[in-house]
Design a protein around this motif. Structure first.
Motif, PDB file in Angstrom:
ATOM      1  N   LEU A 137      49.054  33.210  37.695  1.00 57.60           N
ATOM      2  CA  LEU A 137      49.694  32.044  37.100  1.00 57.60           C
ATOM      3  C   LEU A 137      50.827  32.510  36.201  1.00 57.60           C
ATOM      4  CD1 LEU A 137      46.524  30.005  35.992  1.00 57.60           C
ATOM      5  CD2 LEU A 137      47.822  29.775  38.123  1.00 57.60           C
ATOM      6  N   LEU A 138      51.892  31.721  36.132  1.00 57.94           N
ATOM      7  CA  LEU A 138      52.999  32.048  35.246  1.00 57.94           C
ATOM      8  C   LEU A 138      52.584  31.850  33.791  1.00 57.94           C
ATOM      9  CD1 LEU A 138      55.788  30.363  37.350  1.00 57.94           C
ATOM     10  CD2 LEU A 138      55.557  32.807  36.917  1.00 57.94           C
ATOM     11  N   PRO A 139      53.072  32.690  32.874  1.00 61.47           N
ATOM     12  CA  PRO A 139      52.619  32.627  31.477  1.00 61.47           C
ATOM     13  C   PRO A 139      52.807  31.249  30.844  1.00 61.47           C
ATOM     14  CG  PRO A 139      53.894  34.617  31.852  1.00 61.47           C
ATOM     15  CD  PRO A 139      54.018  33.795  33.098  1.00 61.47           C
ATOM     16  N   ALA A 140      53.940  30.608  31.095  1.00 66.25           N
ATOM     17  CA  ALA A 140      54.183  29.301  30.485  1.00 66.25           C
ATOM     18  C   ALA A 140      53.215  28.256  31.011  1.00 66.25           C
ATOM     19  CB  ALA A 140      55.624  28.865  30.742  1.00 66.25           C
ATOM     20  N   ALA A 141      52.749  28.431  32.247  1.00 66.02           N
ATOM     21  CA  ALA A 141      51.815  27.470  32.825  1.00 66.02           C
ATOM     22  C   ALA A 141      50.461  27.539  32.145  1.00 66.02           C
ATOM     23  CB  ALA A 141      51.664  27.725  34.320  1.00 66.02           C
ATOM     24  N   SER A 142      50.038  28.745  31.771  1.00 73.40           N
ATOM     25  CA  SER A 142      48.704  28.918  31.203  1.00 73.40           C
ATOM     26  C   SER A 142      48.685  28.741  29.697  1.00 73.40           C
ATOM     27  CB  SER A 142      48.151  30.301  31.563  1.00 73.40           C
ATOM     28  OG  SER A 142      48.979  31.318  31.043  1.00 73.40           O
ATOM     29  N   ALA A 143      49.841  28.509  29.074  1.00 75.39           N
ATOM     30  CA  ALA A 143      49.882  28.253  27.642  1.00 75.39           C
ATOM     31  C   ALA A 143      49.492  26.803  27.371  1.00 75.39           C
ATOM     32  CB  ALA A 143      51.276  28.546  27.093  1.00 75.39           C
ATOM     33  N   GLY A 144      48.813  26.579  26.296  1.00 77.90           N
ATOM     34  CA  GLY A 144      48.429  25.216  25.953  1.00 77.90           C
ATOM     35  C   GLY A 144      47.159  24.791  26.649  1.00 77.90           C
ATOM     36  N   ASP A 145      47.147  23.559  27.143  1.00 78.31           N
ATOM     37  CA  ASP A 145      45.954  22.980  27.762  1.00 78.31           C
ATOM     38  C   ASP A 145      45.649  23.692  29.067  1.00 78.31           C
ATOM     39  OD1 ASP A 145      43.913  21.440  28.713  1.00 78.31           O
ATOM     40  OD2 ASP A 145      45.181  19.730  29.256  1.00 78.31           O
ATOM     41  N   PRO A 146      44.512  24.421  29.163  1.00 77.56           N
ATOM     42  CA  PRO A 146      44.216  25.148  30.404  1.00 77.56           C
ATOM     43  C   PRO A 146      43.936  24.233  31.579  1.00 77.56           C
ATOM     44  CG  PRO A 146      42.356  25.255  28.880  1.00 77.56           C
ATOM     45  CD  PRO A 146      43.497  24.644  28.122  1.00 77.56           C
ATOM     46  N   ASP A 147      43.552  22.986  31.315  1.00 77.04           N
ATOM     47  CA  ASP A 147      43.239  22.075  32.413  1.00 77.04           C
ATOM     48  C   ASP A 147      44.466  21.721  33.243  1.00 77.04           C
ATOM     49  OD1 ASP A 147      40.611  22.033  31.644  1.00 77.04           O
ATOM     50  OD2 ASP A 147      40.804  20.226  30.413  1.00 77.04           O
ATOM     51  N   ILE A 168      62.448  38.956  35.561  1.00 76.49           N
ATOM     52  CA  ILE A 168      61.176  39.093  34.859  1.00 76.49           C
ATOM     53  C   ILE A 168      61.471  39.566  33.432  1.00 76.49           C
ATOM     54  CG2 ILE A 168      58.934  40.247  34.804  1.00 76.49           C
ATOM     55  CD1 ILE A 168      59.310  40.780  37.826  1.00 76.49           C
ATOM     56  N   LEU A 169      60.926  38.883  32.443  1.00 76.13           N
ATOM     57  CA  LEU A 169      61.039  39.308  31.055  1.00 76.13           C
ATOM     58  C   LEU A 169      59.738  39.984  30.655  1.00 76.13           C
ATOM     59  CD1 LEU A 169      62.520  39.371  28.323  1.00 76.13           C
ATOM     60  CD2 LEU A 169      61.449  37.150  27.812  1.00 76.13           C
ATOM     61  N   HIS A 170      59.816  41.291  30.379  1.00 80.38           N
ATOM     62  CA  HIS A 170      58.622  42.039  29.995  1.00 80.38           C
ATOM     63  C   HIS A 170      58.505  42.092  28.481  1.00 80.38           C
ATOM     64  CE1 HIS A 170      57.585  43.412  34.016  1.00 80.38           C
ATOM     65  NE2 HIS A 170      58.849  43.737  34.222  1.00 80.38           N
ATOM     66  N   GLU A 171      57.278  41.959  28.011  1.00 78.74           N
ATOM     67  CA  GLU A 171      57.002  42.044  26.582  1.00 78.74           C
ATOM     68  C   GLU A 171      56.001  43.142  26.254  1.00 78.74           C
ATOM     69  OE1 GLU A 171      57.332  37.736  24.785  1.00 78.74           O
ATOM     70  OE2 GLU A 171      56.192  37.647  26.670  1.00 78.74           O
ATOM     71  N   SER A 172      55.564  43.873  27.286  1.00 81.34           N
ATOM     72  CA  SER A 172      54.640  44.979  27.076  1.00 81.34           C
ATOM     73  C   SER A 172      54.717  45.899  28.287  1.00 81.34           C
ATOM     74  CB  SER A 172      53.205  44.471  26.879  1.00 81.34           C
ATOM     75  OG  SER A 172      52.737  43.830  28.057  1.00 81.34           O
ATOM     76  N   SER A 173      54.075  47.041  28.161  1.00 83.91           N
ATOM     77  CA  SER A 173      53.984  48.009  29.255  1.00 83.91           C
ATOM     78  C   SER A 173      52.564  47.933  29.808  1.00 83.91           C
ATOM     79  CB  SER A 173      54.278  49.412  28.719  1.00 83.91           C
ATOM     80  OG  SER A 173      54.152  50.385  29.716  1.00 83.91           O
ATOM     81  N   PRO A 174      52.383  48.177  31.113  1.00 86.54           N
ATOM     82  CA  PRO A 174      53.324  48.643  32.132  1.00 86.54           C
ATOM     83  C   PRO A 174      54.130  47.497  32.744  1.00 86.54           C
ATOM     84  CG  PRO A 174      51.148  48.432  33.088  1.00 86.54           C
ATOM     85  CD  PRO A 174      50.995  48.111  31.641  1.00 86.54           C
ATOM     86  N   VAL A 175      55.120  47.877  33.563  1.00 93.20           N
ATOM     87  CA  VAL A 175      55.957  46.882  34.220  1.00 93.20           C
ATOM     88  C   VAL A 175      55.874  46.967  35.741  1.00 93.20           C
ATOM     89  CG1 VAL A 175      57.537  46.822  32.264  1.00 93.20           C
ATOM     90  CG2 VAL A 175      58.019  48.348  34.191  1.00 93.20           C
ATOM     91  N   ARG A 176      55.272  48.053  36.252  1.00 89.59           N
ATOM     92  CA  ARG A 176      55.147  48.221  37.704  1.00 89.59           C
ATOM     93  C   ARG A 176      53.793  48.856  38.018  1.00 89.59           C
ATOM     94  NH1 ARG A 176      60.660  50.997  39.906  1.00 89.59           N
ATOM     95  NH2 ARG A 176      59.789  52.817  38.860  1.00 89.59           N
ATOM     96  N   PHE A 177      53.382  48.726  39.276  1.00 85.96           N
ATOM     97  CA  PHE A 177      52.127  49.348  39.694  1.00 85.96           C
ATOM     98  C   PHE A 177      52.243  49.744  41.158  1.00 85.96           C
ATOM     99  CE2 PHE A 177      47.634  49.114  41.156  1.00 85.96           C
ATOM    100  CZ  PHE A 177      47.143  50.147  40.379  1.00 85.96           C
ATOM    101  N   PRO A 184      56.599  37.915  37.204  1.00 88.89           N
ATOM    102  CA  PRO A 184      56.409  37.266  35.905  1.00 88.89           C
ATOM    103  C   PRO A 184      55.019  36.634  35.728  1.00 88.89           C
ATOM    104  CG  PRO A 184      57.641  35.826  37.349  1.00 88.89           C
ATOM    105  CD  PRO A 184      57.466  37.120  38.094  1.00 88.89           C
ATOM    106  N   ASP A 185      54.281  36.460  36.835  1.00 91.79           N
ATOM    107  CA  ASP A 185      52.963  35.854  36.704  1.00 91.79           C
ATOM    108  C   ASP A 185      51.932  36.877  36.245  1.00 91.79           C
ATOM    109  OD1 ASP A 185      52.925  37.283  39.092  1.00 91.79           O
ATOM    110  OD2 ASP A 185      52.849  35.496  40.339  1.00 91.79           O
ATOM    111  N   GLN A 186      50.771  36.373  35.834  1.00 84.66           N
ATOM    112  CA  GLN A 186      49.703  37.208  35.294  1.00 84.66           C
ATOM    113  C   GLN A 186      48.403  36.884  36.023  1.00 84.66           C
ATOM    114  OE1 GLN A 186      49.825  35.887  31.232  1.00 84.66           O
ATOM    115  NE2 GLN A 186      51.608  37.130  30.702  1.00 84.66           N
ATOM    116  N   THR A 187      47.588  37.909  36.232  1.00 87.54           N
ATOM    117  CA  THR A 187      46.321  37.714  36.926  1.00 87.54           C
ATOM    118  C   THR A 187      45.318  37.008  36.019  1.00 87.54           C
ATOM    119  OG1 THR A 187      46.663  39.671  38.288  1.00 87.54           O
ATOM    120  CG2 THR A 187      44.411  38.870  38.100  1.00 87.54           C
TER     121      THR A 187
END
Length: 687
Positions: A137-147, A168-177, A184-187
């Motif tokens: 899910l994209l970070p902005a989507a999961s912010a706020g109300d999870p429903d 993609i805007l990175h705010e932490s490491s790592p950036v590749r795998f 930009p999405d997160q697991t």
């Protein structure tokens, strides 16, 4: 003898078993099998069913152009899988979704309709209709109300797609795998209640991507705002589906450590069970009654050395945590509870094999269940019947399903991928290093009396062992051309104890190199080996060693180096996992074991191979190696004996079937020219 290994087109067309699941009653085994697609440019997976008894015939369960993967059974025996196959009720989308194939019969139907797709099945409950899956899910989507995260994610993805934005805007490491960008999405981990899956009469109304269908169970986000902490998530559900045990990442200055937490599936409340600075807690496994947790606890390595991987158990609430198997010096690659919950079953590298072990919870000695030349993996246990199945392989045969009895008796199961006839046999070889360490390996010997030309193949890792089949790095193809292939396990190899690993720690160019030369000396002294026609090759760490070999001896007529480390200081800052490499080398070790310092000493012709999508060993390593070879070895007209095979769209392994063909054609043409004295023959598809 003519075998599929004599023809690369036949070789890449061999079907390949690559996944296994066991039905709850222990009666059926599901397998994923990859086969070459019609244009021979990719592979498709299908799911097959075979009896767990050792008799019967395979039956194909799925068939689609997109293929299927990630198989698991529900408590009722229905089969779950992930596929990007079309959903007749959905808007056009090729995102992979979770599907269910009823045990009672009928067609498969989708369980999810997530805009970004479903990553895979993480866990199923054995006494409830609950399943946990991964999804991005994209970070902005999961912010706020999870429903509302699912709908917001669909809307945001559509905006990015419409405006063709891939930034993609990175705010932490790592950036590749390995071979893909992170973000930009997160697991996330989503919980799904399968009882909410309805079957409306007639076709379900089609919906836009941002409107979740009412007839599908609404996923519950169990891990809101995860950041990058779930990139390597692992987990299990209690039988009642009420508690999810997770391996999660904990952010550190460079990278992450692993911790184990529990999540209340109903409320999402998280409890940290085990998290320690400088320690990884990994591979959580739950007992069949849901009361006991087993996992692997490892103190993080430093340049001073690696540490033992310890097997621990605790109650599900984290109490009574203690180590078991205290006298066992092997590193488990998987854990699963035995049917009676009195022991944990594990596989681990050992002496060029990977047996199945039984680790009693009461602290008794570890028992080795299998005692043969095979490597076992993917253990699956039925609590209802005690049936244990697994996949096994060796360098003589690829992965195939087997059943393992409590006394260690192994019964091969039916398979839709019959074991191919191979053009060589295996012999175990060994020698003694200068420090007295035993060095062993497998020698792949072709037909005939010889003397055979000789290839030293060096494994990757470096924490690895030459103990089972690889489709991408297969010595049987070389044996079909008459080569004897040595597959040695030098210092740093697993399966020989911690001291053997640490012989090469922070010193890759020392004991690993002298071990390789010692066992090479022993093998080429044989009457059936031609010591005047020799080559060396390796990939990843094996590529590093190939580079080191090239700079320290002229004994090999040719050296092939694939995805190799060349300039360690440069590599340490560009790889996708710099914190891991910093745990192996200190400044002195990195400098002293840097192969690029010896470029002027290289005599053997080298074939350099690299893929541009390799993020573990970035393309800069191959480019700098090639540049350094040109600087030191090119003639005035620019010619030199070295060559560079470059794949713009491949990763660390070179996976596309036709690229694999080109890879082997080029390698064997290069070796043929320099080892066998053949004329150079440029592969046709290279123009």
């Amino acid at each position: 003898m003519t075998t599929p290994f004599s023809d690369l087109d036949q070789y890449i067309a061999l079907p390949r078993v690559d996944g296994i699941a066991l039905s709850p009653d222990g009666g059926r085994v599901a397998l994923t099998v990859s086969t070459l697609d019609p244009d021979a440019t990719g592979y498709r997976r299908a799911v097959w069913s075979v009896p767990a008894t050792g008799d019967g015939e395979p039956a194909r369960l799925t068939r689609s152009a997109k293929g299927e993967s990630g198989i698991a059974f529900t408590r009722q025996g229905d089969l779950l899988f992930v596929s990007g196959r079309p959903d007749a009720d959905a808007a056009d989308s090729d995102a992979p979704q979770l599907w269910i194939l009823p045990a009672a019969g009928g067609e498969a139907r989708p369980v999810t309709r997530l805009s970004g797709g479903t990553g895979g099945v993480l866990a199923t409950a054995s006494a409830a209709d609950v399943v946990a899956v991964t999804a991005d899910l994209l970070p902005a989507a999961s912010a706020g109300d999870p429903d509302g995260a699912i709908a917001r994610d669909a809307e945001l993805r559509k905006q990015r797609k419409d405006k063709k934005v891939q930034a993609i805007l990175h705010e932490s490491s790592p950036v590749r795998f390995w071979d893909h960008d992170l973000g930009p999405d997160q697991t996330h981990v989503l919980g799904i209640d399968l009882t909410a899956l309805s079957d409306p009469t007639g076709a379900a109304p089609k919906t836009d991507d941002d409107s979740y269908p009412a007839h599908l169970p609404a996923p519950t986000d169990l891990t809101p705002a995860p950041g990058r902490t779930l990139d390597h998530v692992d987990g299990a559900l209690t039988p009642d589906g009420a508690t999810l045990v997770l391996q999660v990442g904990v952010k550190e200055s460079r990278g992450q450590r692993s911790a184990i937490v529990t999540v209340d599936v109903a409320t999402g409340a998280r409890t940290v069970l085990f998290d320690d600075d400088g320690v990884d807690h990994e591979m959580p496994a739950l007992s069949h009654d849901g009361r006991t947790l087993a996992w692997v606890r490892t103190v993080r390595s430093t340049p001073a050395g690696a540490h033992q991987q310890e097997v621990w158990t605790a109650s599900i609430d984290g109490s009574d945590a203690h180590r078991i198997a205290t006298d066992w010096d092997r590193w488990p690659s998987e854990l699963v509870f035995a049917a009676d919950d009195t022991a944990v079953l594990a596989t681990a590298d050992q002496d060029g094999r990977a047996p199945v072990f039984r680790i009693p919870l009461d602290g008794a000695a570890v028992e080795q269940l299998t005692d043969d030349d095979w490597a076992y993996s993917s253990l699956r246990v039925s609590a209802a019947t005690g049936v244990v199945v697994a996949l096994r392989a060796s360098w003589a045969a690829p992965l195939h399903p087997v059943r393992i009895a409590t006394d260690g008796t192994v019964t091969p199961l039916a398979t839709p991928a019959p074991l191919p006839e191979v053009p060589a046999h295996l012999e175990e070889v060994e020698t003694v290093a200068a420090d007295g360490a035993r060095i062993r390996g497998w020698l792949v010997l072709p037909e005939g009396d010889g003397p055979h030309p000789f290839l030293l193949w060096i494994h990757g890792g470096p924490l690895n062992s030459w103990n089972q089949w690889s489709w991408r790095w297969n010595p049987m193809l070389a044996a079909a051309k008459g080569y004897a292939v040595l597959l040695p396990d030098p210092a740093l190899s697993t399966g020989y104890g911690l001291d053997f690993v640490n012989r090469g720690w922070n010193a890759w160019g020392q004991a690993p190199y002298t071990d390789l030369m010692a066992i090479t000396d022993a093998v080429v002294a044989r009457d059936d080996i031609d010591e005047t026609r020799t080559g060396a090759m390796g990939g990843s760490f094996g590529g590093y060693m190939a580079n080191w070999v090239a700079g320290h001896t002229d004994r090999f007529r040719a050296v092939v180096t694939h995805a190799s480390l060349w300039a360690l200081e440069q590599f340490n800052g560009t790889t996708d996992a710099p914190e891991y490499w910093s745990s192996i080398f200190d400044a002195d070790g990195m400098r002293e074991n840097d192969p690029h310092r010896f470029v002027a000493d290289i005599v053997s012709p080298m074939l350099v191979i690299h893929g541009d999508k390799d993020y573990r060993v970035p393309i800069g390593e191959g480019l700098r190696l090639w540049s350094d070879l040109a600087e030191h070895h090119a003639a005035p007209d620019g010619s030199m004996p070295h060559r560079f095979l470059y794949f713009p769209d491949e990763n660390h392994w070179v996976l596309k079937p036709q690229h694999a063909v080109v890879w082997y054609q080029t390698v064997f043409a290069f070796l043929g020219q320099h080892v066998l004295g053949d004329d150079w023959e440029r592969p046709t598809l290279l123009g």
